[in-house]
Design a protein around this motif. Sequence first.
Motif, PDB file in Angstrom:
ATOM      1  N   TYR A 579       0.810  -1.335  -0.134  1.00 48.00           N
ATOM      2  CA  TYR A 579       0.022  -0.096   0.003  1.00 48.00           C
ATOM      3  C   TYR A 579       1.002   1.342  -0.079  1.00 48.00           C
ATOM      4  CZ  TYR A 579      -3.910  -3.279   0.801  1.00 48.00           C
ATOM      5  OH  TYR A 579      -4.629  -4.196   0.589  1.00 48.00           O
ATOM      6  N   ARG A 594      -4.824  -0.611  10.988  1.00 48.35           N
ATOM      7  CA  ARG A 594      -4.815   0.785  10.110  1.00 48.35           C
ATOM      8  C   ARG A 594      -3.594   0.858   9.375  1.00 48.35           C
ATOM      9  NH1 ARG A 594      -3.208   5.393  12.377  1.00 48.35           N
ATOM     10  NH2 ARG A 594      -3.360   4.687  14.550  1.00 48.35           N
ATOM     11  N   GLU A 598      -6.261   4.016   5.709  1.00 47.24           N
ATOM     12  CA  GLU A 598      -7.333   3.079   5.457  1.00 47.24           C
ATOM     13  C   GLU A 598      -7.234   1.920   6.658  1.00 47.24           C
ATOM     14  OE1 GLU A 598      -7.859  -0.590   1.990  1.00 47.24           O
ATOM     15  OE2 GLU A 598      -6.324   1.075   1.668  1.00 47.24           O
ATOM     16  N   LYS A 600      -8.336  -2.154   7.688  1.00 51.36           N
ATOM     17  CA  LYS A 600      -8.495  -3.647   7.255  1.00 51.36           C
ATOM     18  C   LYS A 600      -8.941  -4.393   8.636  1.00 51.36           C
ATOM     19  CE  LYS A 600      -6.505  -3.788   2.808  1.00 51.36           C
ATOM     20  NZ  LYS A 600      -7.547  -4.406   2.113  1.00 51.36           N
TER      21      LYS A 600
END
Length: 800
Positions: A579, A594, A598, A600
Motif C-alpha cells: 500500500y 490501520r 485505511e 482493514k
Amino acid sequence: MDETRIQDRGPAGEPTIAELHEGAPGDKRPIRGGVRQRHAHDSGFKHVTGSARYTDDEPDLPGTLQVYLAPSERAHARIRAMDLSAVRAAPGVVLVLTAEDIPGQNDYSPVFGDDPIFAEGHVFFVGQPLFAVAAETIDAARRAARLAKIDYEDLPAAIGFDAALNFADEVGKDLLPPHTMRLGDVDAALETASRTVSGRIEVGGQDHFYLEGQIAVAHPLEDGDVFVRSSTQHPSEVQHNVAKMLGVPDHAVTVELRRMGGGFGGKESQPALFAAAAALVAVKTGRPAKCRLDRDDDMIMTGKRHEVRIDYRAGFDAAGRLQGVAFDQFVRCGYSSDLSAAIADRAMFHADNAYDLKAACIHSRRLQTHTVSNTAFRGFGGPQGMVGIERLMDRIAFETGLDPLDVRKANLYAGIGGEPGVTPYGMKVEDSVAGEIIEVLEVSSDYRARREAVKAFNVRSPILKKGLALTPVKFGISFTTSHLNQAGALVHVYKDGSVHLNHGGTEMGQGLFVKVAQVVAEEFQIDIDKVKITATTTAKVPNTSATAASSGSDLNGMAAQAAARTIKTRLIDYAAERYHVPKDQIVFEANRVRIGNEEKRFSDLVGEAYLARVSLSSTGFYATPDIHYDRESASGKPFYYFAYGAACSEVVIDTLTGEYKLTRVDILHDVGKSLNPAIDLGQIEGGFIQGFGWLTMEELWWDDKGRLKTHAPSTYKIPTANDRPDDMRIAIWDKGENRAETIYRSKAVGEPPFMLAISAFSALTDAVIAAGEGRAFPHLDAPATPERVLRAVEEVRARS
C-alpha cells in the motif's frame, strides 16, 4: 453475555464469539481478553462441568494393557532372590518386566543417574518398584504381583534426622556434598553482639496431593517409535528418559499432554518412571499400555517436600536488629539425589527472606534416608529456608519484648532508592518493596489496633487464646540452574485470521495457557477467542524446561511474544510494500489494522498476505538474561528479580485440646503489572491455603520400618473449605511494576504466595506464648498440629 464465560458456539443458528467480536472498520471497541484483563481460565467452564479431558479421560485403544508396578516391602535390603514364575503364569498376565528387560539404561533420574526404574540387587525404600506386570485388567495385574516370592536380607534403615546423621557418619559421607554461603565475619558479629540466642526448628514434608494422580499412556508406533501421554510438568525430560530407557534417540519418542489435574512440583521429575514403564510394555508387546496409580500407591511411591531441620545462632541489639546469624540446615533427601541439590540450595538462597542480614553463614547438609526420594514442591526449598528466619524474628521479639512486626521492619532490606543490601550469596537487592507493602498492609489490616484487641482478649479469656502475626515474603524468580531459563513457542496464523498457539509450558490448573494466549492476543490486537490453545507436545517445541520455578508465564510468554512479533513484522512489511505506506503508519488495533488512512480487518490483511506468499508461521525463543551463580565461591545473581508480598494472620487456639482456627487473613501481594488479575488472585489464595496446610495439618509419618502410614485421605489431612478463614481479604498491590524487563512488566505468582502462610504459623506461636502468659518461648515444630500445639501450651505453662 457473561464476559468471564468461555464458550465456543452459541445455540444453533447463532454466531460464534469470534464472529461476534470480529469487529468492523471504525469499531473502536478494545479487544476482548488482552493482557491485564480479568479473563476466565481457558478450561474453567470445562473444569466445573466435568468436560475437561485429562490423560485418563482419553478412551483406551483396543487391546490396551494395564500396568502395575510391584513395590518393595522393605526400606533397605539386599534382594537375595526374586521368583516371578507364578506372576507370569497368573490369569490375564501378558508380560512381566524386570531390570533385565530394559534395552537401554535402567534410570529415570533427572540429573544424577541414581533412580532405577526397577530395583537391581538392593531396595532403598518401601514402595520402590521391583518389577512391572502388564495384564488385561489392573485387578489381574495386582493379583498376579502378590504371587511373587522375594527373598530379602534386611539392612539397617535410616528414617528420621538423627538416624540419617548416624548413617552419614557410618558411610563417611552425606548423599550430596554440603554447601556453605558466607557474608561478612559471622563469628566476630556473634562475639560482639549485645545479645545472642540459639534454637532449633524442624519443618515437616508435604505430599503434593494433586487431584489427578500419576498416569502415563503409551502407544507403539512404527520403526520402534512410541507416543506417550503423560501427566507431567516436564515433557522434554519424560521424552529423554523414555528414550534413554529404550536405547533410542529422543526423536523416537513424542510426549504430549493437554492439562494436568494439579502438579505442584510432584509431576516434574516423578512422571518419567510411569511413562518409562508404560512405554517399555508398549514397545515389547506392540500394544498400547497404561500405567495409572491409585491414591495409596501414588503417595507411597512418589517423592514429597523435603523435611528440614534448622539450627540457628544469632546476635542482635536491644532494638532487635540482627548483627550476625548462622544457620545450619539439615535436609532429608530420601534415598536418591533427584532434585535435592538445587532444592537445598534454594533453601539457602531464601534463608534471609526479606531481611538484610549484614553478617551470615548458611551451611547445608543433604542427608540420605531410606524413604522415597524427596522432590520438587511449590517453592522448591525456599519455604523451608524462610521458616528458619521467621522463627528467629519471633524469638528475637520475645527476647527483647518488642512487637514482632517492629523487629521485622527493623531488619528489612532497604527499599528502592535506598542503599542496596547484599544477600548471603552476594546478590544486590535493589528492587525491594517489602517495606512499602508492609506499611500499606499494616494500615489496611488494622494491625496495631488488633494487636491491642488480641492482648485484651487473652487477658480475659482463660481457655481460648488468640495470636496475630504479620510476615513478609521476598522470593527470587528464575531457575537457579541457569540453563533451564529458556523457552520456545510456535505460532501459526491461518489465512482466516485465526491463530494456533503452542509452547513448552504445561497447564496444571494455574492458568498459564490463558495468560500466554492473552499475550498473543495483545500482540496481534485480536480477541482471545481467535487464539487456539493447543496441547503441549515435544513434536512442536523441543528441549523445553519444566513448568516450574514460577517461570511459566515469564519464559513462555516472552517466547510466544517473540513468535507473534516475527509474524507481525512480516505483515507490516507486506502492507507497507503493498500500500506504499511508511511502516510507522501501520498500526494494529482491535481486530483490525490501520494502514495509513485505511483500515482493514485483521483477517482480511492476513488473507491478502497469504495470497502474496508471506509466511504466517514462526517459532519464538527466549532466554532469561543476566543471571549466573558460581558454586565454588557461592556467589552470583541467580535470580532475575524478586517477588514480594505480606500477610497478616489471626488465630485462636483452645488450650485444653490444642485445636485452633484461622479466623482472619489479610494479604497484599506484588505481581507487577498483572497479566490477568483474576488468575493471579486465585493463585495467591490457593498458594496461601496450601502453605497453611503444610505448616499446620499435613503430617507425613513413617513407622520404624520405613512404611508411610499417612498414605490416603483417611490418614493425611489437607485443608478443606472449612479451614479457609471466613474473613479472607486479598489484594494485588496496585503500585506493582517489575523493574526487570519481563512480559508486560508482570511478576511471577505461582510460588511466592505459598510462603505468606508463615504468618499463620507465627500467629500460632504468638497464641501459645499468650497461653504461657508471655513467660516462655515455645518449642513448636511444623506442621503445628493440634497435638503439637497442645504439647507446646503445656510446656510453656510448665516453664512459667
